[in-house]
Design a protein around this motif. Structure first.
Motif, PDB file in Angstrom:
ATOM      1  N   LYS A 193       0.815  -1.217   0.000  1.00  0.00           N
ATOM      2  CA  LYS A 193       0.000   0.000   0.000  1.00  0.00           C
ATOM      3  C   LYS A 193       0.845   1.262   0.000  1.00  0.00           C
ATOM      4  O   LYS A 193       0.413   2.317  -0.496  1.00  0.00           O
ATOM      5  CB  LYS A 193      -0.921   0.007   1.220  1.00  0.00           C
ATOM      6  CG  LYS A 193      -2.116  -0.923   1.117  1.00  0.00           C
ATOM      7  CD  LYS A 193      -3.009  -0.792   2.337  1.00  0.00           C
ATOM      8  CE  LYS A 193      -4.237  -1.669   2.205  1.00  0.00           C
ATOM      9  NZ  LYS A 193      -5.134  -1.552   3.390  1.00  0.00           N
TER      10      LYS A 193
ATOM     11  N   GLU B 183      -6.229   4.232  -4.490  1.00  0.00           N
ATOM     12  CA  GLU B 183      -6.588   2.846  -4.163  1.00  0.00           C
ATOM     13  C   GLU B 183      -6.994   2.077  -5.413  1.00  0.00           C
ATOM     14  O   GLU B 183      -6.818   0.865  -5.487  1.00  0.00           O
ATOM     15  CB  GLU B 183      -7.725   2.853  -3.150  1.00  0.00           C
ATOM     16  CG  GLU B 183      -8.078   1.463  -2.631  1.00  0.00           C
ATOM     17  CD  GLU B 183      -9.124   1.505  -1.534  1.00  0.00           C
ATOM     18  OE1 GLU B 183      -9.658   0.431  -1.201  1.00  0.00           O
ATOM     19  OE2 GLU B 183      -9.404   2.603  -1.021  1.00  0.00           O
TER      20      GLU B 183
ATOM     21  N   LEU C 118      -3.985   0.534  -6.951  1.00  0.00           N
ATOM     22  CA  LEU C 118      -3.575  -0.631  -6.159  1.00  0.00           C
ATOM     23  C   LEU C 118      -4.399  -1.860  -6.539  1.00  0.00           C
ATOM     24  O   LEU C 118      -3.852  -2.957  -6.734  1.00  0.00           O
ATOM     25  CB  LEU C 118      -3.736  -0.329  -4.666  1.00  0.00           C
ATOM     26  CG  LEU C 118      -3.524  -1.494  -3.696  1.00  0.00           C
ATOM     27  CD1 LEU C 118      -2.112  -2.032  -3.810  1.00  0.00           C
ATOM     28  CD2 LEU C 118      -3.840  -1.083  -2.271  1.00  0.00           C
TER      29      LEU C 118
END
Length: 637
Positions: A539, A546, A549
């Motif tokens: 992370k 996000e 990710l």
């Protein structure tokens, strides 16, 4: 122990046939005559003798027990009919034929000792299973027990042989395969005891490990099956299950009379009854899981308010209770799944087993792993995940050992206590050997072995615990190794001292369980990639997005799945030297058929010979599969 049939020379008993004590005499006489009758008139051609009462036997012990055996010639003909593979003089494995019997490696003299005990028992068991009614309309003495031509008149369970040996082989292989993970996991666990988030490396190791060990197992099992003569053995035409029922009709393939049952009715049973029942059970499992989390939250709040030693111990109580509940629910569901699958009325045993395995696996997977997935991906509490995994793993292993070995052994000892006292009393007077009748009765009272289903299911769940979440709890592999070591001895113990000796069950692989383990390995790839994406180390590379990710995690997961399937293709299921031997046998079979001058073969004999030679050359060059040449040859034919 040799005994004698009333009408034949002494024989070695191979199977004990037990009838209820109040069976009518005319039914017993009819059944024995069918077993003794020659094959030419529809009998089994076996030898049989009734066992008399043992020394000191009471009236209630006077059961109808019969010893069943076969002459050597009958066993050899049965081996030929079943297509048993034995080692040839050149070292290859070939189907046994009596006309060529002296060219097999271990066939000496009249062939006594050529067949193993398991093979002899399998032959006799098969002959009893395939014993069918002729013109009888009912069992003599029982007008309500209807018969029709071709109906099976024996219902005998499948027992062990190569199938049981493959289970022990897989258990041993799985244990050794866990050793590298255990050695890697111990220092990983010791040095990162308080840091629950440093699991990226171990998760990556899990992905590669679960793929490689399953592919190597297929090669190892193929080697075992070739050595045992079951790898290339042709599967016989599958007969209807003894429990199959329906309206009497004609089988369009065999032309024989047998029950017929509408496939539409079966599908309605599956989708309108079985499927809703499974979904209801999954909902109840989810309900119990939520109760567990409420208990967990209550205990945590109590510990946070007043942290003492006892509240620290109390933290593990909800997980222990939940683990016990999981095992109890799994056991109850297993009986319900068996009842439903029997009610669906599957014609073939393979279809019955596939539907049963599917029902049990879906529920057990959800029941055992749903809470762990919830903790990992909803609550995202790695400390709680480690604690829950450790508790579930340890508790389930203890319960399984108690239920599988110690409890059956204790019940068996109580059941046989009276007979053992009688035996010990006779030994005190100098009788050192147990009489045959008492020995048979002692073993007849033992528990019936129900097959390797539960054993494989246990290994499947252990494989799931290790491959899915062991990156968070690296000691999981160590615990499973210790469990498997005790499992080997406990399984061997219960096979020798608790259960009746099963019949042989020839098998070339572990069947549908191979697919189950491979499916679990695919889920493991997705799970470990998701855990890697949730780790703080990963992370940190995507502090602002996000979405990026998630995209990177999904991309890596797809790449690893592609690598897994490529690896599956590159590693051949059968070792090269075995492929060459199988191709040589196939070529010899084609040549033998060509010399017999079959009409279809004479038209394409040259082409088939060329295809066979190309196939051998194809294997010699080291390619990893034989599917393409065989498929192409069949297409062109």
């Amino acid at each position: 122990m040799p005994t004698a049939d009333s009408s034949s020379s002494p024989f070695d008993p191979l199977v004990v046939l037990e009838l209820v004590s109040d069976t009518k005499e005319e039914a017993v006489t009819w059944l024995l005559s069918r077993i003794r009758d020659p094959q030419q008139i529809g009998g089994a051609g076996l030898l049989v003798e009734q066992i008399g009462p043992g020394v000191g036997a009471e009236e209630k012990d006077n059961l109808n027990l019969f010893l069943v055996g076969a002459s050597l010639e009958r066993l050899l003909s049965g081996a030929e009919d079943l297509g048993l593979f034995k080692e040839y003089n050149d070292g290859s494995m070939r189907g046994f034929t009596r006309s060529n019997k002296h060219n097999f490696k271990d066939f000496k003299g009249d062939g006594d000792g050529f067949l193993s005990m398991a093979e002899c028992q399998y032959i006799v068991k098969h002959e009893l299973d395939t014993l069918r009614a002729k013109e009888e309309t009912h069992v003599p003495g029982y007008s309500h027990v209807k018969l029709y031509p071709g109906k099976s008149i024996n219902d005998i369970r499948h027992y062990y042989g190569e199938g049981q040996a493959l289970y022990f082989g897989f258990l041993e292989y799985f244990t050794f395969a866990l050793v590298p993970m255990a050695l890697f996991g111990v220092p990983y666990y010791l040095f990162d005891w308080e840091d629950y988030d440093k699991y990226v490396v171990f998760a990556g190791f899990n992905v590669v490990w679960c793929t490689i060990i399953l592919e190597l197992w297929k090669r190892f099992s193929a080697s075992l099956a070739y050595r045992w003569g079951t790898l290339s053995r042709k599967k016989a035409f599958e007969e209807p299950r003894p429990g199959f029922h329906g309206v009497l009709g004609f089988n369009p393939v065999t032309g024989r009379e047998e029950p017929l049952y509408s496939n539409t009715k079966r599908q309605l049973c599956i989708y309108l009854v079985s499927l809703p029942f499974v979904l209801l059970c999954l909902y109840l499992s989810l309900y119990f899981m939520m109760i567990y989390f409420h208990m967990e939250g209550w205990v945590l709040s109590m510990h946070d308010q007043d942290p003492t030693f006892w509240t620290g111990v109390l933290l593990y109580i909800p997980s222990i209770i939940y683990a016990v509940v999981i095992e109890a629910i799994n056991l109850v569901y297993r009986y319900a799944a068996e009842f439903l699958t029997e009610w669906e009325n599957h014609r073939l045993e393979s279809s019955y087993q596939n539907h049963l395995v599917l029902k049990v696996l879906v529920f057990n997977f959800f029941n055992c792993f749903a809470s762990l997935f919830y903790i990992a991906f909803v609550i995202q509490d790695m400390a709680l995940l480690r604690q829950s995994l450790a508790t579930l793993l340890i508790t389930s292993q203890i319960l399984n050992q108690v239920m599988e070995a110690f409890l059956p052994y204790w019940l068996q000892r109580r059941r046989n206590k009276k007979m053992i006292r009688k035996f010990q009393k006779r030994r005190a007077f100098g009788d050192k050997e147990l009489p045959l009748a008492d020995q048979v009765r002692l073993e007849a009272d033992m528990c019936t072995y129900l097959g390797t289903f539960d054993d494989y299911l246990e290994l499947f769940l252990l494989f799931g615990y290790v491959s899915l979440f062991s990156c968070v709890y690296p000691l999981a592999a160590v615990l499973v190794v210790l469990n498997n070591i005790t499992e080997v001895y406990s399984d061997a113990f219960k096979m020798c001292h608790v259960f009746k000796r099963p019949f042989a069950d020839p098998a070339a692989n572990i069947g549908v369980w191979q697919l189950a383990f491979e499916t679990m390995s695919v889920i493991a790839v997705v799970t470990n990639c998701a855990l890697i994406g949730m780790s703080p180390q990963v992370k940190a590379y995507f502090p602002d997005s996000e979405t990026q990710l998630i995209l990177w995690t999904v991309t890596i997961e797809h790449g690893l799945l592609a690598f897994k399937f490529i690896l599956t293709f590159l590693i051949p299921d059968v070792p090269k030297h075995i492929q060459i031997k199988l191709a040589q046998l196939e070529f010899e079979s084609l040549e033998a058929l060509k010399k017999k001058g079959k009409p279809l073969l004479s038209q394409h004999s040259g082409f088939i010979a060329v295809c066979a030679e190309l196939l051998c050359f194809h294997l010699f060059l080291g390619t990893h599969t034989t599917r393409l040449p065989l498929w192409l040859a069949l297409l062109l034919l």
